[in-house]
Motif scaffolding. Structure first.
Motif, short mmCIF file in Angstrom:
data_model
loop_
_atom_site.label_atom_id
_atom_site.label_comp_id
_atom_site.label_asym_id
_atom_site.label_seq_id
_atom_site.Cartn_x
_atom_site.Cartn_y
_atom_site.Cartn_z
N LEU A 80 63.39 55.73 12.64
CA LEU A 80 63.91 55.59 13.99
C LEU A 80 62.84 55.98 15.01
O LEU A 80 62.65 55.32 16.02
N LEU A 128 62.79 59.07 23.88
CA LEU A 128 61.71 58.64 22.98
C LEU A 128 60.89 57.52 23.62
O LEU A 128 59.66 57.54 23.59
N ILE A 129 61.58 56.54 24.20
CA ILE A 129 60.85 55.41 24.80
C ILE A 129 60.01 55.91 25.97
O ILE A 129 58.85 55.53 26.14
N LEU A 164 58.68 40.99 22.70
CA LEU A 164 59.65 41.16 21.61
C LEU A 164 59.35 40.21 20.46
O LEU A 164 59.44 40.58 19.29
N LEU A 169 83.00 49.68 21.44
CA LEU A 169 83.31 50.89 22.22
C LEU A 169 82.03 51.45 22.84
O LEU A 169 81.97 51.73 24.03
N MET A 227 65.33 45.16 28.84
CA MET A 227 65.65 44.23 27.75
C MET A 227 64.95 44.61 26.46
O MET A 227 65.32 44.12 25.39
N LEU A 228 63.90 45.42 26.55
CA LEU A 228 63.16 45.81 25.34
C LEU A 228 64.00 46.84 24.60
O LEU A 228 64.22 47.94 25.08
N ASN A 229 64.47 46.47 23.44
CA ASN A 229 65.37 47.38 22.72
C ASN A 229 64.91 47.56 21.29
O ASN A 229 64.03 46.86 20.81
N PHE A 230 65.49 48.55 20.65
CA PHE A 230 65.19 48.73 19.22
C PHE A 230 66.49 49.07 18.51
O PHE A 230 67.36 49.72 19.06
N PRO A 231 66.64 48.54 17.27
CA PRO A 231 67.89 48.75 16.56
C PRO A 231 68.06 50.21 16.15
O PRO A 231 67.10 50.83 15.69
N ILE A 232 69.26 50.77 16.35
CA ILE A 232 69.51 52.14 15.90
C ILE A 232 70.29 52.09 14.60
O ILE A 232 69.76 52.29 13.52
N THR A 253 58.73 50.58 20.69
CA THR A 253 59.38 50.06 21.89
C THR A 253 58.78 50.72 23.14
O THR A 253 58.58 50.05 24.16
N GLY A 254 58.50 52.01 23.05
CA GLY A 254 57.88 52.70 24.18
C GLY A 254 56.54 52.10 24.54
O GLY A 254 56.22 51.93 25.71
N LEU A 274 88.01 49.15 28.68
CA LEU A 274 88.41 50.14 27.66
C LEU A 274 88.49 51.54 28.26
O LEU A 274 89.31 52.36 27.85
N ARG A 331 60.30 53.26 15.36
CA ARG A 331 60.83 52.11 16.10
C ARG A 331 60.85 52.41 17.60
O ARG A 331 60.46 51.58 18.42
N ALA A 332 61.28 53.63 17.94
CA ALA A 332 61.33 54.01 19.36
C ALA A 332 59.93 54.03 19.95
O ALA A 332 59.72 53.61 21.09
N GLN A 333 58.97 54.49 19.14
CA GLN A 333 57.60 54.59 19.63
C GLN A 333 57.02 53.21 19.92
O GLN A 333 56.37 53.00 20.94
N LEU A 357 54.17 46.43 29.15
CA LEU A 357 54.80 45.63 30.20
C LEU A 357 54.47 46.23 31.57
O LEU A 357 54.19 45.52 32.53
N ALA A 394 62.07 45.65 31.47
CA ALA A 394 61.89 46.66 30.42
C ALA A 394 63.23 47.09 29.82
O ALA A 394 63.29 47.54 28.69
N ALA A 412 56.94 57.75 24.74
CA ALA A 412 55.96 56.84 24.14
C ALA A 412 55.25 56.04 25.22
O ALA A 412 54.03 55.87 25.18
N ARG A 455 56.47 41.44 18.49
CA ARG A 455 56.85 42.54 17.62
C ARG A 455 57.57 42.02 16.37
O ARG A 455 57.29 42.46 15.25
N LEU A 460 66.14 51.15 27.52
CA LEU A 460 65.72 52.04 28.59
C LEU A 460 66.58 51.83 29.83
O LEU A 460 66.98 50.71 30.13
#
Lengths: 263, 340
Positions: A192, B202-203, A174, B5, B67-72, A199-200, A79, A195-197, A206, B65, B206, A177, B80
C-alpha cells in the motif's frame, strides 16, 4: 477528448439557451434559495417548483431524460440523510432490526427525509439545466457582473481553459503507470505504501508539468500584449425582454414560496 | 455495499443543495466571503501579473490531480483532496484562492456540491484545509527542526488533519441543519475520513519529497529557509491569529458539545450550591444566558453566542495587554527620567 466526456454544456438554440446568462444564474440561485426555505411537508410548493423546472427543461430541448439521468449522480449522498428517518422524534411506523441495534422509523422523520430529498433533487436539476444551457465562460461573465472578485473570475476562466488539457495529462500519467505496473488478476501488486508513493510522484510530476506550462502560457501572453488585465469583446447589455422574463419568473418563485408559509 | 457507503461518505464532503438549512448556508457564506476577501487582499499585495496564469493552471492541476488514484482494498481507492498540498507549496493565501476556484468550478460545471451551499463547501474544503494545513505544517516543521524526516512527518500529519477537520465540520453543518442524525453522521464521516486521510497524507508527502528532490526552487522561500535553518521567530500576530482561528472553529462546533453539565457544575449541583435557579438565571451580568443569544433558537444561537464570547474575550485580553505594555513603557520613561 476529455472535454467531450466531461463538459456538461449541450449546444442548442432554444429560448432557454438564448436567455441572458445573468438572468439564468440569478433565477437558478433564487429557485434553490426558495426551495431551501420551504418548511417540511410543503408538497404543493415542491410540486410547483418541479413543474417549473421541468417546463424549462422541456423548453430548452436538452431532454428531460438526460437531466434526470444526470441528477441520479447525487443519489449515493442521500445515504447520509437516511439517518433522519430514525432520529427525528415522532410516531413510530416500522422497526428495522440490525443485529445489535433496532432502528425505529418515525412518521415525522420520514416526512423530513422526503422533503430534504425532494428539495435537493429540484435544486440539482435547476443547476444541471443552467450548466446544460449556458456555456461556462458565460456563467463566469455573469458572476463578474454580479460583483464576484475579478481575480477569482480570472483564475476560474484560466482553470476552465486548461482543465481538460490537464485532465488528459493526468490520464496519460495513469496510462503510463498501468503500462509499467503489470499485475496478475486478483493479486494486489506492491504494498500500500509503495502504491501511495507512486501516486504521490504522479501528483508531483503533474504539478511540475502544470507549473512549466503556466510559465510558457505567461510568456505567450506577454508576447501578445498582456499587461495584467484580461479583456473581453462580449457586450454586457441586458436585454429588456430578458429582464422581463427574469422578473416574471422571480415573482412566480416568490408567490410559490409565500404560499407554502401562508397555506 | 461497503463500497457504496464509503464512496457516498467521500462524496458527502461536497454537500448538495437542500441539505443545509438556510441560516447555516448564510453563516458559512459570510465566513467564506470574509476569508476569500482577505486572501484576495493578501495575494494582491504580492501578486504580479505572472501569478494569474500560474494560479489558474495550478487550480486546474489540483482538479486533475484528484483523478490520480490508487487502489486500496475492496474496490475503494485513495485519492487526493489537495488542500494541504496546494497551501504548502503555493502558500496559505494562494492556496485558499486555488482551492476556492476548484470547489466553485466543481459545483458550477459538474454539480459536485450545490450552489447555495457553496459557501459551506468552499469553507470546508478550501479555506479550512488550506489554512489549517499550512499552519500545522509550518508549526510541525519548526518543532521537528530541519530533519529530513521532519518534512515527511509534518506533511503527513498536516494532510491527515485537514481531511479529518473537513469531515468534522461537514458533519457539524449537516447535523446543525437537521438533515442528518449527529450520533450517526459524526462517527461515520470522521471514521471513514480518518482512513481517507492516510491516503491523503501519503500522497502529499510523496509529492512534497518529489518536488524537493527535483525542483527545490519551486517550493516557497520560507520552506527552503526552514530546511536550511534561516528563519524568523514566530511573531505575536501569528500566535494571535492561530489562536483566534482555533477559538472560532471551536465556537462553530459548540452546539455539539455535551449538554450535560461540566465537572464543576455537576459537583456544585450535587452539593446543592447551585439550586434550581442556577447561577446564570439570577446573575445580574448574564450577557449570554446559558451561552445562547436571547430570542434565537437552537444551534445557530449557540454558535453566535460562542463567536460573541470569543470576541469579548479577545477584546478584554487585548486591552489588558495594551494596558500592561503602556504601564511598562511609562515606568521605563519615568525611570530613565529619574536616572538622567
Amino acid at each position: 477528448m476529455a472535454q467531450q466526456l466531461l463538459d456538461r454544456y449541450i449546444a442548442g438554440s432554444s429560448v432557454i439557451h438564448a436567455l441572458d446568462a445573468r438572468v439564468k444564474l440569478v433565477l437558478t440561485i433564487a429557485l434553490i434559495v426558495c426551495a431551501s426555505l420551504l418548511p417540511v411537508g410543503a408538497w404543493l410548493a415542491l410540486t410547483a417548483f418541479t413543474a417549473l423546472v421541468w417546463a424549462a427543461i422541456i423548453a430548452s430541448g436538452v431532454g428531460l431524460p438526460t437531466i434526470l439521468r444526470r441528477s441520479l449522480l447525487a443519489l449515493p449522498f442521500l445515504l447520509v440523510v437516511v439517518t433522519v428517518i430514525f432520529s427525528v422524534p415522532g410516531r413510530p411506523i416500522f422497526r428495522l432490526p440490525l443485529g445489535f441495534v433496532t432502528l425505529t422509523a418515525t412518521d415525522a422523520g420520514l416526512l423530513r427525509f422526503i422533503t430534504i430529498v425532494w428539495k435537493s433533487w429540484i435544486s440539482m436539476q435547476a443547476a444541471l439545466l443552467l450548466t446544460a444551457t449556458t456555456h461556462f465562460l458565460d456563467v463566469l461573465r455573469a458572476l463578474q457582473a454580479l460583483h464576484m472578485p475579478k481575480i477569482i473570475v480570472a483564475l476560474m476562466s484560466f482553470m476552465y481553459r486548461y482543465l481538460f488539457i490537464l485532465v488528459e495529462e493526468a490520464q496519460r500519467l495513469l496510462r503510463a503507470r498501468d503500462c509499467r505496473s503489470a499485475a496478475l488478476q486478483g493479486s494486489g501488486g506492491g504494498s500500500l505504501l509503495w502504491r501511495a508513493q507512486v501516486t504521490g510522484r504522479l501528483v508531483g510530476t503533474l504539478f511540475l508539468r502544470s507549473f512549466e506550462r503556466s510559465e510558457r502560457i505567461y510568456v505567450a501572453m506577454l508576447s501578445r500584449g498582456y499587461t495584467g488585465e484580461l479583456r473581453s469583446l462580449r457586450a454586457q447589455t441586458l436585454d429588456r425582454r430578458d429582464l422581463r422574463v427574469g422578473l416574471v419568473v422571480g415573482a412566480i418563485l416568490l408567490i410559490i414560496t409565500a404560499q407554502a408559509f401562508v397555506g | 455495499m461497503l463500497d457504496v457507503l464509503v464512496r457516498s461518505l467521500v462524496l458527502a464532503l461536497h454537500i448538495s443543495d437542500g441539505l443545509l438549512s438556510t441560516s447555516i448556508s448564510a453563516l458559512f457564506w459570510i465566513l467564506t466571503v470574509a476569508c476569500v476577501a482577505w486572501a484576495v487582499q493578501r495575494t494582491n499585495r504580492a501578486l504580479d501579473d505572472r501569478q494569474v496564469p500560474l494560479m489558474g493552471v495550478m487550480a486546474a492541476c489540483i482538479f486533475a490531480a484528484q483523478m490520480l488514484n490508487f487502489p486500496i482494498a475492496g474496490g475503494t481507492s485513495g485519492h487526493l483532496l489537495g488542500g494541504a498540498l496546494a497551501a504548502i507549496v503555493l502558500g496559505p493565501w494562494a492556496g485558499v484562492l486555488v482551492m476556492t476556484c476548484v470547489v466553485a468550478l466543481q459545483a458550477l460545471l459538474f454539480q459536485d456540491g450545490g450552489i447555495v451551499v457553496m459557501g459551506a463547501n468552499i469553507f470546508n474544503m478550501g479555506v479550512l484545509t488550506a489554512l489549517s494545513g499550512s499552519a500545522i505544517f509550518y508549526g510541525l516543521i519548526r518543532l521537528t527542526g530541519r530533519q529530513s524526516w521532519g518534512l515527511m512527518v509534518s506533511g503527513f500529519i498536516a494532510a491527515w488533519v485537514t481531511v479529518v477537520l473537513s469531515a468534522a465540520l461537514t458533519s457539524a453543518q449537516l447535523a446543525a441543519s437537521g438533515t442528518a442524525s449527529a450520533t450517526v453522521v459524526f462517527p461515520a464521516m470522521i471514521g471513514v475520513h480518518m482512513l481517507i486521510g492516510i491516503g491523503e497524507g501519503l500522497i502529499t508527502t510523496a509529492a512534497l519529497s518529489f518536488l524537493l528532490a527535483t525542483r527545490p526552487d519551486l517550493l516557497p522561500a520560507w520552506l527552503g529557509n526552514e530546511l536550511s535553518g534561516k528563519s524568523r521567530p514566530i511573531s505575536t500576530r501569528q500566535i494571535l491569529g492561530t489562536g483566534l482561528v482555533i477559538a472560532v472553529l471551536l465556537a462553530l462546533l459548540s452546539p455539539f458539545a455535551s449538554s450535560a453539565p461540566d465537572g464543576l457544575e455537576s459537583v456544585l449541583e450535587r452539593l446543592g450550591v447551585a439550586g434550581s435557579s442556577g447561577p446564570t438565571a439570577t446573575s445580574p451580568v448574564g450577557v449570554l444566558p446559558d451561552y445562547t443569544i436571547p430570542g434565537l433558537e437552537g444551534g445557530l444561537s449557540t454558535i453566535l453566542a460562542g463567536l460573541v464570547g470569543v470576541l469579548i474575550v479577545v477584546a478584554i485580553g487585548y486591552s489588558i495587554a495594551m494596558l500592561i505594555r503602556r504601564r511598562r513603557s511609562v515606568a521605563r520613561d519615568t525611570k530613565s527620567m529619574t536616572t538622567s
